[in-house]
Design a protein around this motif. Structure first.
Motif, PDB file in Angstrom:
ATOM      1  N   GLU A 156       3.402 -33.093  80.120  1.00  0.00           N
ATOM      2  CA  GLU A 156       2.468 -32.921  79.009  1.00  0.00           C
ATOM      3  C   GLU A 156       1.539 -31.737  79.258  1.00  0.00           C
ATOM      4  N   SER A 205      -4.817 -36.428  72.154  1.00  0.00           N
ATOM      5  CA  SER A 205      -3.540 -35.869  71.699  1.00  0.00           C
ATOM      6  C   SER A 205      -3.625 -35.275  70.301  1.00  0.00           C
ATOM      7  N   ARG A 238      -4.403 -32.757  74.539  1.00  0.00           N
ATOM      8  CA  ARG A 238      -2.982 -32.444  74.439  1.00  0.00           C
ATOM      9  C   ARG A 238      -2.721 -31.884  73.039  1.00  0.00           C
ATOM     10  N   GLY A 247      -1.397 -29.016  77.678  1.00  0.00           N
ATOM     11  CA  GLY A 247      -2.630 -29.475  78.294  1.00  0.00           C
ATOM     12  C   GLY A 247      -3.802 -28.547  78.053  1.00  0.00           C
TER      13      GLY A 247
END
Length: 537
Positions: free
Chosen positions: A230, A188, A211, A235
């Motif tokens: 997400e 992330s 992410r 992505g």
């Protein structure tokens, strides 16, 4: 140059005791570093379930096997997360260091996502800012392995948010200077964290794991009411095919690391192979464990230290008969010429003049300067003041502040008062600064500070006609000594990023050799700066 004739008796009982104490201190350092690694490794089952590598595994795969690795600021944040030494986890949630990637010396930074999902810690931010500064100054490609949950909102501090902008500014400055910024987005990157790939020259993303979005699904729903997955928001497949944030799509962490190595190799920045066959010191590095006394006010012949760091233990001392408490010498490390400045006591008028002269001489020659700090400060007293200590000390500080060659500092023993400044302490921006485990840094010694306050307090009471209470006076004295001693400790100051790490004294030559090679590489590299950093298309 002539070989140094050592007078050090390695078999003396006092020396053996010092050696044992230093080894115990090093065991404590390694235990703290291992604590951070163990805390991260506890997440291994989750990482394996997701098909991911732990952060330390990623770094190990990125680096060329069998080449030197210089970890930086491993104690960052120590005692800042909790005041309990048995529970504090150092490192700031960031792994950082200088190492070889596909034959290129690089600054490598990785989110320690095994700890709190890589959430950015206050000292972790400061650590990133420091290594970005080193990368910019030393012209090191910046390879960033990112997986961060962003800031922990439960521990939100507005100053962290404000200062966090410097991280992104520095990425832009690195790129604009012509220094490659390469990011592997392992997981992330939310909100501000999304700008880490956004401000990189090249981004590699991992299918199903990467992410990057300014607002994740929860925040998006709270702010606008919109519902999105997400992958739709940020992505890896979306960013490499639609938004253009990512250049390369990897199947997993291993492939992503391989891509990063290939990109670095294709940069054409490979370091020339070293042809140096310089001799090592003739004196044992093991002696460095026991050269420094427990009481840092005791004198030490710091030439004994230099002789255990330099090629052939040979040195050429500068003005050896003048200002003898300040030692200046020329020598070589791995064949590279270098100047040393160190202290056999307080810096007096002659020593300050000698050091200022020597710094200018090294600048004229283009030789880096290594400062080995071991001083209680500039000399005080009537004779010293009348002799112009302030103006001559200022002359030395001016030379340090304006030197045109790389400066590297090792805090070996005492680093007290303005001696910290004159010997190129953190405030004078040396390229690198490391500490030995027994080093101490303070405005003055704890007992001196306590005695000063005791004299001031007793004088104030005397003016009021009050007799000091001996028990209260001693209690205040002990409290001040304890406060100063705790903050002077090398582990504590390293936790505050007042150095770039605590090192084993026996590794000092290897650390200096790597730092000097890094400085030489920077000088040899031709950059192609731009008005702006590489903008994402």
């Amino acid at each position: 140059m002539t070989a140094f004739a050592s007078r050090f008796n390695a078999s003396a009982p006092d020396v053996q005791r010092r050696r044992s104490a230093q080894l115990a201190r090093l065991d404590a350092l390694r235990a703290l570093e291992d604590r951070a690694a163990a805390a991260s490794a506890r997440s291994l089952p989750q990482f394996e379930k997701r098909g991911q590598l732990l952060p330390r595994q990623r770094v190990a795969l990125l680096l060329d096997a069998g080449t030197p690795w210089l970890p930086l600021a491993t104690l960052a944040g120590y005692l800042q997360d909790t005041k309990d030494p048995s529970k504090s986890v150092p490192g700031g949630g960031i792994l950082a260091g200088i190492g070889m990637v596909s034959g290129v010396r690089c600054m490598v930074v990785a989110s320690d996502s095994g700890i709190e999902a890589g959430a950015i810690q206050p000292m972790g931010l400061d650590k990133i800012l420091r290594v970005q500064e080193i990368a910019l100054q030393s012209r090191l490609p910046f390879v960033h392995l990112v997986e961060s949950a962003g800031a922990n909102l439960m521990r939100y501090r507005v100053e962290g948010f404000v200062h966090g902008g410097s991280l992104f500014r520095n990425l832009a400055r690195l790129s604009a200077a012509g220094i490659p910024v390469i990011t592997v987005q392992h997981g992330s990157g939310t909100a501000g964290g999304a700008y880490m790939p956004g401000l990189s020259d090249v981004v590699i993303m991992v299918r199903g794991r990467s992410r990057a979005f300014l607002a994740g699904p929860p925040l998006l729903k709270a702010a606008t009411g919109e519902i999105a997955t997400e992958e739709e928001l940020g992505g890896a497949e979306m960013h490499t095919s639609i938004s253009g944030l990512g250049e390369y799509l990897a199947l997993d962490d291993r492939e992503a690391i391989g891509m990063a190595r290939a990109i670095v190799e294709a940069s054409g920045w490979a370091n020339p192979a070293s042809t140096s066959a310089a001799p090592g010191p003739t004196l044992a590095a093991d002696d460095l464990l026991a050269l420094m006394p427990d009481d840092l006010r005791q004198p030490v012949d710091m030439r004994e230290v230099i002789a255990r760091l330099v090629d052939g233990s040979e040195l050429l001392e500068f003005k050896a008969r003048y200002g003898m408490a300040t030692v200046c010498a020329q020598a070589r490390i791995d064949g590279r010429p270098v100047g040393f400045i160190t202290n056999n006591g307080p810096i007096d008028v002659a020593g300050a003049n000698k050091a200022a002269h020597f710094i200018q001489w090294m600048c004229q020659l283009g030789h880096p300067i290594v400062y080995l700090q071991n001083t209680t400060g500039f000399m005080v007293g009537k004779d010293s003041e009348q002799g112009g200590m302030i103006k001559h000390g200022s002359k030395m500080i001016q030379a340090v502040a304006n030197a045109t060659v790389p400066q590297i500092t090792i805090q070996c023993g005492a680093s007290f008062g303005a001696g910290n400044y004159g010997m190129c302490g953190r405030g004078y921006a040396p390229r690198f600064l490391f500490s030995w485990p027994g080093a101490k840094t303070a405005v003055m010694g704890g007992e001196q500070a306590a005695r000063t306050m005791q004299i001031v307090t007793e004088a104030a009471l005397a003016r009021k006609g009050i007799t000091p209470d001996p028990a209260e006076s001693q209690a205040q004295f002990d409290k001040i000594v304890a406060m100063f001693e705790a903050q002077a400790d090398a582990f504590y100051t390293s936790g505050l990023l007042l150095d770039d790490g605590v090192i084993d004294p026996r590794d000092t030559r290897a650390v200096l050799a790597l730092c000097l090679a890094t400085c030489a590489d920077a000088q040899a590299r031709s950059l192609h700066p731009m008005q702006f950093g590489v903008a994402r298309m």
